[in-house]
Design a protein around this motif. Structure first.
Motif, mmCIF file in Angstrom:
data_model
loop_
_atom_site.group_PDB
_atom_site.id
_atom_site.type_symbol
_atom_site.label_atom_id
_atom_site.label_comp_id
_atom_site.label_asym_id
_atom_site.label_seq_id
_atom_site.Cartn_x
_atom_site.Cartn_y
_atom_site.Cartn_z
ATOM 1 N N LYS A 727 10.242 12.347 24.648
ATOM 2 C CA LYS A 727 8.802 11.349 23.978
ATOM 3 C C LYS A 727 9.167 11.363 22.485
ATOM 4 O O LYS A 727 9.520 11.838 21.307
ATOM 5 C CB LYS A 727 8.148 12.276 24.361
ATOM 6 C CG LYS A 727 7.724 12.954 25.371
ATOM 7 C CD LYS A 727 7.631 11.610 26.640
ATOM 8 C CE LYS A 727 7.476 12.038 28.151
ATOM 9 N NZ LYS A 727 6.835 10.929 28.559
ATOM 10 N N ALA A 728 8.619 9.560 21.656
ATOM 11 C CA ALA A 728 9.167 9.204 20.750
ATOM 12 C C ALA A 728 7.483 9.708 20.819
ATOM 13 O O ALA A 728 6.675 8.727 20.955
ATOM 14 C CB ALA A 728 9.529 8.353 20.899
ATOM 15 N N GLU A 729 7.704 9.659 19.341
ATOM 16 C CA GLU A 729 6.340 9.145 18.010
ATOM 17 C C GLU A 729 6.783 8.269 17.018
ATOM 18 O O GLU A 729 7.445 7.506 17.557
ATOM 19 C CB GLU A 729 6.334 10.276 16.761
ATOM 20 C CG GLU A 729 7.075 12.091 17.613
ATOM 21 C CD GLU A 729 5.455 12.282 18.100
ATOM 22 O OE1 GLU A 729 4.484 12.157 17.859
ATOM 23 O OE2 GLU A 729 5.475 12.860 19.203
ATOM 24 N N CYS A 730 5.699 8.565 16.827
ATOM 25 C CA CYS A 730 4.735 6.779 15.915
ATOM 26 C C CYS A 730 4.215 6.992 14.846
ATOM 27 O O CYS A 730 3.960 8.116 14.323
ATOM 28 C CB CYS A 730 4.313 5.920 16.318
ATOM 29 S SG CYS A 730 2.965 5.592 17.631
ATOM 30 N N ASP A 731 4.632 6.153 13.237
ATOM 31 C CA ASP A 731 4.031 6.720 12.194
ATOM 32 C C ASP A 731 4.617 7.873 11.722
ATOM 33 O O ASP A 731 4.521 8.548 10.158
ATOM 34 C CB ASP A 731 2.753 6.382 12.061
ATOM 35 C CG ASP A 731 2.026 5.118 11.911
ATOM 36 O OD1 ASP A 731 3.047 4.075 11.450
ATOM 37 O OD2 ASP A 731 0.505 5.585 12.439
ATOM 38 N N ASP A 732 5.831 8.435 12.575
ATOM 39 C CA ASP A 732 6.759 9.153 11.866
ATOM 40 C C ASP A 732 8.737 9.279 12.840
ATOM 41 O O ASP A 732 8.386 8.552 13.248
ATOM 42 C CB ASP A 732 6.384 10.570 12.206
ATOM 43 C CG ASP A 732 6.563 11.725 11.305
ATOM 44 O OD1 ASP A 732 7.599 11.573 10.380
ATOM 45 O OD2 ASP A 732 5.831 12.893 11.100
#
Length: 839
Positions: A727-732
């Motif tokens: 599962k991918a994060e964003c802003d990190d």
């Protein structure tokens, strides 16, 4: 004072320098002819033709259907005939053009090629999948002047159609028109004002070269009197292009003679010509597909060493060759051969250390360089290299060295791992180190511009002894159209010399081939036969005993080019069950479109490695923007492009800057349904030896195009094998792989990679606002405005489309910024556009 329209007409008639139409639909006056109709004189106003271009298309914002635009046939006509006729059932593009469009249904029945197949019963099912407008056209290797456009659209018509051509990578307006009916009609016609014929423009960089000027010349054999009937075959052809196409389909063809409706396919070498009005004579030279490049024009030149007078016998070996192709074959099989001189059965193999440095004018001779790992850009000859456009010549793109021969310039480029190509003129060599490579050229006499083929950037010194080799086709030239994979021959090498494959066998487990096209045909040393497999299976070659192999090549099939491999893998084994990667071609190779044409030689080295990250979907569905990718070893060393590792499909994600985005448009090569290519977006690294990867992570921003789930994959056993799904994060940063255990190594890497400290992402609040500028300010990443522009406007790789003609957007870099302040947005750009208000 006349009416405003009368004044406009007057201005239009005066403004001969402009190349586009005046508002109100009146074409600029290119020439005026007084036609006699009885006793009256009628003034005819004619539209001037736009200049030559390698891209032509039609475009419409809407149609009578609204969401579809079905085009049965589109004819883009030049003086020498129709561009882009296609035998759709086999996907072969006649000439050198390929169709493209704004999209179509995904069932394969309504692809853009249907509009160029000559069948009025089929059609392109136009959709707006890549833009918010319809477009349909051709992109070609060569440039053409289109002087007439005809269209047949039986079910959905467009009231307003723009005809456009490519200029400097930008689609420029040529003519505005519309359909009036559902039957055949001409929507554009112009007058060619140049004295240069379209035929000459069309074949400047083709595999044919004019013999003694070409025009008003009849082909001859050994001398002007040698016109024996056994020298040629007589066929019928309505155009020179059709005659040349017949030559390309005849394995023994060495040139053509064309006159009205009559075509001679010369199966003997064209050594001379005779002056005969109404005839044309063209030699078939095939310089690009075999790696040979003309010296000072090639024909009528004899090879020399350091100067025109340097013709020492020590520079070359003399052998007999009944054709130019056989002479080329002898050079390809001779270690140290850097070019050939050929004349009617006599072949000089030039093995001089400095290569061919000069030439002398000698009638009946031909001099060609051998540059097997380079290809000419826009034909190469009489071209200077440029960046993004014909005027983009930044000194940061290249390094200048002094060399006296093109071979020395070639060697200088090979010695630099970041050299993408070179520009050469006498005594001067530009080594192009621009990461994106040579993107365009400009015309300049006395220069050549060559780009380096990506498959030759990694050199090897050899491999272990293996008895089994497996050829795994990954991508064909026309996936979705291709019904099979095909090869005429497959050859293995050691130390530059071809290995005898006598006693070797070839099989394809699970394949579907007829007896006369079985796998063993790739080993029969006969290019007129081929292996064809409808199941697109892996081809396994078993040698009589283990052998050391350091390179391989192949020869394309004898017919349909859509079956040609563009991406593949070579695996090696000692027992036929345990395999190692020996050569990976994970980005498109420029496979020759000519039939029965050899590829370049590709280095084989056991233990090659590749890893990628892949996203099936993103929040926008058509783009994924990545700001950084890090692959690190157990010591914290960053694995990145260097002497042994090459990025495939993208390099910018590996530049060390977490805010330099990586873009991939899904509507291009990543469209679903392609051969062995899963749908989505992906990029990675391939290296000539295994990498001990312990940690993989990437950075994406929530304000951009991001993915929720990412797959990490490694290429093993001829396929991509998943390692993790995250599962991918964003802003990190998102970590997709983390392990304390070392990945197995088959042998240590010869070059250590430097350790670099990990980069952490700053919080969005810490990113300063940008100043109005054409370059990023300190700490500022700029602004992405593509989601906020009107219509389909985009910044960077496309042109602005406002209430004006499309214009190239220059002088402003593309920087990413996670937030935008409230509209309106004011973006300052260079003259002549001034300021543009984005709302």
């Amino acid at each position: 004072m006349g009416s405003p329209r009368s004044l406009m007409i007057l201005l239009c008639l005066i403004s001969l320098a402009a190349a586009e139409t005046c508002s109100g639909g009146l074409a600029l006056l290119a020439s005026r002819r007084l036609l006699q109709k009885g006793h009256a004189q009628v003034l005819e106003v004619q539209t001037p033709c736009a200049g030559p271009s390698n891209g032509w298309r039609i475009r419409a914002t809407t149609s009578s259907c609204g969401w579809c635009w079905d085009v049965n046939e589109l004819e883009l006509l030049t003086e020498s005939g129709r561009l882009g006729l296609v035998d759709y059932d086999w996907g072969d593009w006649i000439r050198d053009c390929q169709p493209e469009s704004s999209g179509n249904p995904d069932n394969g029945r309504y692809v853009p090629g249907r509009a160029f197949d000559g069948d009025e019963g089929s059609n392109w099912g136009g959709r707006k999948q890549t833009e918010d407008y319809f477009h349909l056209g051709l992109r070609c290797n060569n440039s053409y002047v289109v002087n007439k456009v005809r269209i047949l659209s039986e079910r959905a018509t467009a009231e307003e159609i723009r005809i456009e051509r490519l200029e400097g990578g930008i689609w420029k307006h040529v003519h505005l028109t519309g359909q009036k009916s559902n039957s055949w009609e001409t929507i554009y016609e112009c007058v060619i004002t140049s004295t240069t014929s379209t035929t000459t423009l069309a074949i400047q960089s083709s595999p044919f070269a004019a013999a003694d000027g070409g025009l008003n010349r009849a082909c001859r054999g050994r001398n002007v009197s040698d016109n024996l009937p056994q020298n040629y075959k007589v066929t019928q052809a309505s155009t020179l292009a059709q005659c040349q196409m017949q030559c390309l389909q005849e394995p023994k063809c060495q040139g053509v003679e064309f006159s009205s409706g009559r075509c001679e396919l010369w199966i003997q070498a064209v050594g001379a010509t005779a002056a005969v009005p109404g005839f044309e004579c063209w030699r078939y030279v095939e310089p690009q597909t075999r790696g040979f490049f003309p010296v000072d024009g090639g024909f009528g030149r004899a090879c020399r060493g350091a100067s025109r007078g340097d013709n020492s016998p020590s520079h070359y070996q003399v052998v007999s060759a009944s054709s130019l192709k056989i002479c080329q074959d002898r050079c390809l099989g001779t270690s140290g051969c850097g070019g050939i001189e050929y004349s009617m059965g006599r072949c000089e193999l030039w093995t001089r250390a400095g290569g061919i440095g000069a030439s002398a004018p000698v009638q009946g001779f031909m001099c060609l360089h051998l540059l097997p790992d380079f290809v000419g850009v826009d034909g190469g000859e009489s071209r200077v290299c440029r960046g993004a456009s014909a005027t983009d010549n930044s000194m940061a793109y290249y390094e200048v060295v002094s060399t006296r021969s093109v071979q020395n310039c070639t060697s200088e480029c090979r010695a630099k791992t970041n050299c993408q190509g070179f520009e050469f003129s006498l005594g001067r060599c530009e080594l192009w180190i621009r990461p994106e490579g040579v993107g365009a050229t400009a015309e300049a006499a006395g220069y050549i511009c060559m780009k380096r083929l990506p498959s030759t950037t990694v050199t090897t010194t050899g491999s272990g002894a293996f008895q089994f080799f497996k050829f795994v086709p990954i991508q064909l030239r026309h996936n979705g159209i291709a019904d099979a994979v095909a090869l005429s021959e497959l050859q293995l090498y050691e130390g530059g010399k071809a290995i005898s494959l006598a006693g070797a066998t070839a099989t394809a487990a699970g394949g579907e081939s007829v007896p006369e096209e079985e796998p063993g045909m790739v080993l029969d040393e006969d290019v007129s036969t081929k292996w064809l497999d409808k199941n697109i299976s892996d081809l396994v070659v078993q040698l009589p005993q283990p052998m050391k192999v350091d390179a391989f090549s192949f020869i394309t099939g004898n017919d349909h080019s859509q079956r040609d491999p563009m991406q593949w893998a070579i695996l090696a084994s000692t027992d036929g069950s345990s395999w190692t990667n020996a050569q990976l071609q994970l980005s498109d190779y420029e496979t020759p479109t000519m039939r029965q044409a050899p590829s370049h030689r590709f280095a084989i080295q056991a233990g090659q490695w590749a890893m990628r990250i892949r996203a099936v979907n993103t929040n926008t569905g058509w783009m994924w923007v990545l700001h950084g990718l890090q692959m690190t070893t157990g010591t914290g060393a960053l694995i990145e492009p260097n002497a042994i590792c090459t990025p495939f499909d993208s390099g910018s994600a590996f530049d060390g800057d977490p805010y330099q985005p990586w873009y991939r448009d899904k509507s291009g090569t990543w469209k679903s349904g392609e051969l062995r290519t899963e749908p989505g977006f992906w990029f990675g690294l391939q290296c000539s030896c295994p990498q001990d990867v312990r940690n993989v992570r990437f950075l994406q921003m929530c304000s951009g195009h991001f993915a929720d789930e990412v797959i990490l994959e490694q290429f093993q056993n001829g396929a991509w094998e998943p390692l993790t799904v995250t599962k991918a994060e964003c802003d990190d940063w998102t970590v997709v792989y983390n392990s304390t255990a070392a990945m197995p190594e088959e042998k240590p890497c010869p070059f250590p990679v430097p350790a670099v400290p990990p980069v952490s992402a700053p919080s969005p609040e810490a990113i300063p606002l940008c100043q109005e500028s054409s370059t990023p300010s300190e700490g500022c990443m700029g602004v992405t405005v593509s989601e906020h522009l009107m219509g389909s406007s985009a910044l960077g790789h496309q042109s602005w489309q406002l209430d004006m003609e499309p214009r190239a957007f220059t002088g402003l870099g593309l920087w990413n910024w996670p937030r935008l302040s409230e509209p309106p947005y004011l973006l300052r750009v260079p003259e002549p556009l001034g300021q543009i208000l984005l709302d």
